[in-house]
Design a protein around this motif. Structure first.
Motif, PDB file in Angstrom:
ATOM      1  N   LEU A   1       0.829  -1.213   0.000  1.00 61.08           N
ATOM      2  CA  LEU A   1       0.000   0.000   0.000  1.00 61.08           C
ATOM      3  C   LEU A   1       0.858   1.255   0.000  1.00 61.08           C
TER       4      LEU A   1
ATOM      5  N   ARG B   1       1.630   6.793  -6.803  1.00 63.92           N
ATOM      6  CA  ARG B   1       0.552   7.723  -7.178  1.00 63.92           C
ATOM      7  C   ARG B   1       0.977   9.171  -6.960  1.00 63.92           C
ATOM      8  N   GLN B   2       1.697   9.431  -5.866  1.00 64.58           N
ATOM      9  CA  GLN B   2       2.168  10.793  -5.595  1.00 64.58           C
ATOM     10  C   GLN B   2       3.162  11.253  -6.654  1.00 64.58           C
TER      11      GLN B   2
ATOM     12  N   TRP C   1       0.929   4.088  -2.899  1.00 57.71           N
ATOM     13  CA  TRP C   1       0.648   5.493  -2.574  1.00 57.71           C
ATOM     14  C   TRP C   1       1.778   6.390  -3.071  1.00 57.71           C
ATOM     15  N   GLN C   2       3.028   5.965  -2.864  1.00 55.00           N
ATOM     16  CA  GLN C   2       4.157   6.769  -3.337  1.00 55.00           C
ATOM     17  C   GLN C   2       4.187   6.860  -4.854  1.00 55.00           C
TER      18      GLN C   2
END
Length: 129
Positions: free
Chosen positions: A69, A76-77, A73-74
């Motif tokens: 996860l 996506r950033q 998330w990283q």
């Protein structure tokens, strides 16, 4: 630096999880152990291995899921910082000079294949229509 550490933890958790799953016995191994096959050879005793391995597997599975996860998330950033992918590709295409290859461009109207009538070869077999 953080993302490298996260990748290392993720890979180690995956390898540890694979190893722990391969070490554990399936439910079919219990029948063979009841005839004296496995209890004397276990390192943790007859019931101690199942609890230790089960807990270790659950902990490594949780670590693996959390690092998955976090990596998602990283990623996506990073994608949001760079913007959309399509405008970046369009910008690259505008910067690349167009090279004339000498190959004519075929338009869609000229791309139609003409119909050619094929005559059947002369034979003694009659044609059924």
């Amino acid at each position: 630096m953080d993302i490298i550490f996260l990748h290392v933890v993720h890979v180690l958790a995956a390898l540890g999880l694979i190893g722990l799953v391969l070490i554990q016995h399936g439910k079919g191994a219990d029948a063979g152990a009841s005839f004296g096959g496995g209890a004397s050879q276990s390192f943790f005793g007859s019931a101690g291995a199942a609890n230790f391995l089960t807990r270790s597997t659950a902990i490594l599975a949780a670590v693996f899921m959390l690092t998955s996860l976090a990596l998602a998330w990283q990623a996506r950033q990073i994608a949001n910082e760079d913007g959309d992918l399509l405008p970046a590709l369009q910008k690259i295409q505008q910067e690349v000079p167009q090279v004339d290859t000498g190959v004519p461009v075929v338009e869609e109207s000229a791309a139609e294949v003409p119909q050619v009538e094929v005559e059947s070869p002369a034979s003694d077999v009659p044609v059924v229509e």
